[in-house]
Design an enzyme around this catalytic site. Structure first.
Site, PDB file in Angstrom:
ATOM      1  N   ASP A  83       0.823  -1.216   0.000  1.00 37.88           N
ATOM      2  CA  ASP A  83       0.000   0.000   0.000  1.00 37.88           C
ATOM      3  C   ASP A  83       0.853   1.260   0.000  1.00 37.88           C
ATOM      4  O   ASP A  83       0.401   2.334  -0.394  1.00 37.88           O
ATOM      5  CB  ASP A  83      -0.894   0.064   1.251  1.00 37.88           C
ATOM      6  CG  ASP A  83      -1.847  -1.106   1.336  1.00 37.88           C
ATOM      7  OD1 ASP A  83      -1.799  -1.977   0.464  1.00 37.88           O
ATOM      8  OD2 ASP A  83      -2.644  -1.142   2.303  1.00 37.88           O
ATOM      9  N   ASP A 118      -2.949   5.249  -2.847  1.00 41.79           N
ATOM     10  CA  ASP A 118      -2.299   4.099  -2.231  1.00 41.79           C
ATOM     11  C   ASP A 118      -1.536   3.370  -3.340  1.00 41.79           C
ATOM     12  O   ASP A 118      -2.047   3.220  -4.454  1.00 41.79           O
ATOM     13  CB  ASP A 118      -3.341   3.134  -1.638  1.00 41.79           C
ATOM     14  CG  ASP A 118      -3.812   3.549  -0.251  1.00 41.79           C
ATOM     15  OD1 ASP A 118      -3.558   4.701   0.157  1.00 41.79           O
ATOM     16  OD2 ASP A 118      -4.439   2.707   0.427  1.00 41.79           O
ATOM     17  N   HIS A 153      -7.806  -0.630  -3.795  1.00 45.62           N
ATOM     18  CA  HIS A 153      -6.670  -1.443  -4.255  1.00 45.62           C
ATOM     19  C   HIS A 153      -7.056  -2.360  -5.411  1.00 45.62           C
ATOM     20  O   HIS A 153      -8.046  -3.070  -5.361  1.00 45.62           O
ATOM     21  CB  HIS A 153      -6.065  -2.252  -3.112  1.00 45.62           C
ATOM     22  CG  HIS A 153      -5.624  -1.345  -1.998  1.00 45.62           C
ATOM     23  ND1 HIS A 153      -5.280  -1.819  -0.763  1.00 45.62           N
ATOM     24  CD2 HIS A 153      -5.479  -0.003  -1.939  1.00 45.62           C
ATOM     25  CE1 HIS A 153      -4.939  -0.786   0.007  1.00 45.62           C
ATOM     26  NE2 HIS A 153      -5.057   0.320  -0.690  1.00 45.62           N
ATOM     27  N   CYS A 202      -0.455  -7.960  -1.135  1.00 43.36           N
ATOM     28  CA  CYS A 202      -0.452  -6.787  -0.236  1.00 43.36           C
ATOM     29  C   CYS A 202       0.703  -6.865   0.758  1.00 43.36           C
ATOM     30  O   CYS A 202       1.285  -5.834   1.115  1.00 43.36           O
ATOM     31  CB  CYS A 202      -1.725  -6.731   0.596  1.00 43.36           C
ATOM     32  SG  CYS A 202      -3.257  -6.936  -0.291  1.00 43.36           S
TER      33      CYS A 202
HETATM   34  O1  DAV Z   1     -11.359  -6.946  -2.041  1.00 39.70           O
HETATM   35  O2  DAV Z   1     -11.222  -6.066  -0.093  1.00 39.70           O
HETATM   36  C1  DAV Z   1      -8.402  -5.812  -0.758  1.00 39.70           C
HETATM   37  C2  DAV Z   1      -7.104  -5.295  -1.287  1.00 39.70           C
HETATM   38  C3  DAV Z   1      -6.139  -5.086  -0.201  1.00 39.70           C
HETATM   39  N1  DAV Z   1      -4.874  -4.580  -0.692  1.00 39.70           N
HETATM   40  C4  DAV Z   1     -10.785  -6.219  -1.230  1.00 39.70           C
HETATM   41  C5  DAV Z   1      -9.533  -5.508  -1.663  1.00 39.70           C
END
Ligand code: DAV
Length: 375
Positions: A107, A195, A244, A350
């Site tokens: 992130d 991010d 994201h 992530c």
């Molecule tokens: O589908 O909650 C999460 C991405 C985290 N970097 C989601 C996205």
């Protein structure tokens, strides 16, 4: 002196990577940007402070195992330096009572070629998160004469950066989806906010998700900062909480992307991929109906995999459908358990940030067509 930092995409052979840590992680108090991210029925609503110690230990155990697996593949692993996140952030413009974590480096750090740039996050609680990576950045800077150590313009995050009266717990899922489709998010366009996990790197092209955490002004900033790259704004109308790109649109190798079937890239945005023989296929369904407790992310962390090279991918160990699909697509699948880490900010992608992948800045989209995503 050796070259330490180089990465242009998410699939060329990985040689060095940062893996996050769960130590000292906190659930942040509510603030304008986070209220939108935490689902209405989440037990995290109204709760903040240090995360339960047993969950931190369980997450760290899975992170250690992940490190061992990566090292077994010959990849060098670096780790952030934990800070005491259970402390307020006070700037001339705002105050919030706690910070968050150094679990998801993805992130915060964006690697583009020989540069690592620290992001401009919209969450006030993440204002100082980059500090956990500064010891590593210092080390790369000292040892790699070509490494560019950068920091995006720091957003002020005053009230001008957020819409007021935007959050409303009575709003239905359908209304949320209308907001997403209209690109109506809690953040304003007052200053660039982004991010790093909203940016998908494909050599000369950056595909950036416009959502809760990244605005259009950020894309305009990217366009000016990287005049040699092509910046594309993509959005995924089926996602009620768009944050994201890496559980939505995930490249596996040149020419192949898996797309979350509940968050498809709109037809008109597919032109550049189609004109260049890229295949976009639906990702497999997640193996779980719910995320683990105290988790911000959705079950779609199932597709948040780490690609090691064009033929090898790490998939979360319980995500059997995703693993099977990868296998059918000709990838060697390495299962790694990671669900205990999810609550700390995400999955296998992530939880890492690229330092070094082989390869150079390739043009994967030489056939330029009329492109509605182009910024
Ligand atoms: O589908 O909650 C999460 C991405 C985290 N970097 C989601 C996205």
């Amino acid at each position: 002196m050796p070259k330490i930092v180089n990465s242009w995409n998410d699939f060329d052979p990985l040689k060095r990577v940062i893996v996050g840590r769960a130590d000292n992680s906190c659930i942040p108090p509510e603030e304008p940007a986070t209220s939108e991210k935490v689902p209405i029925d989440s037990p995290m609503r109204g709760m903040w402070g240090p995360r339960p110690v047993a969950t931190v230990e369980a997450a760290n155990a899975q992170l250690e195992n992940y490190v061992t697996v990566l090292e077994g593949l010959g990849i060098q692993v670096d780790r952030p330096t934990p800070l005491q996140w259970n402390a307020p952030v006070i700037t001339p413009d705002f105050r919030t009572d706690s910070m968050m974590t150094q679990m998801p480096p993805r992130d915060i750090l964006l690697t583009i070629g020989n540069e690592i740039i620290a992001s401009a996050n919209s969450f006030r609680c993440r204002y100082f998160e980059y500090l956990a990576y500064w010891p590593l950045m210092r080390e790369y800077f000292e040892n790699d004469p070509e490494f560019k150590w950068s920091q995006a313009p720091r957003p002020r995050l005053t009230d001008k950066s957020y819409k007021h009266n935007y959050y409303d717990e009575r709003i239905s899922l359908e209304e949320r989806l209308v907001r997403t489709a209209n690109k109506d998010f809690v953040t304003t366009e007052y200053e660039p906010m982004w991010d790093a996990a909203d940016v998908m790197r494909l050599g000369k092209d950056l595909f950036i998700q416009h959502g809760l955490t990244t605005n259009r002004t950020a894309m305009e900033w990217f366009k000016r900062y990287y005049p040699d790259l092509r910046v594309h704004a993509v959005n995924f109308p089926g996602d009620p909480y768009p944050i994201h790109i890496d559980a939505t649109f995930v490249p596996l190798r040149p020419g192949l992307i898996i797309n979350n079937p509940h968050r498809r890239l709109p037809e008109e945005q597919r032109k550049i991929f189609e004109a260049n023989d890229w295949q976009i296929i639906d990702a497999a369904m997640p193996a779980h109906e719910e995320p683990p407790p105290l988790c911000y992310s959705s079950v779609w962390l199932s597709m948040n995999c780490l690609v090691i090279d064009h033929k090898t991918v790490i998939v979360e160990a319980s995500e059997v459908h995703q693993a099977e699909q990868m296998d059918k697509l000709g990838m060697n699948v390495i299962p790694v358990p990671f669900r205990d880490v999810y609550a700390f900010g995400g999955g296998l992608h992530c939880g890492t940030a690229d330092v070094y992948r082989e390869g150079t800045c390739e043009d994967f989209f030489p056939n330029q067509v009329e492109d509605p995503t182009r910024v």
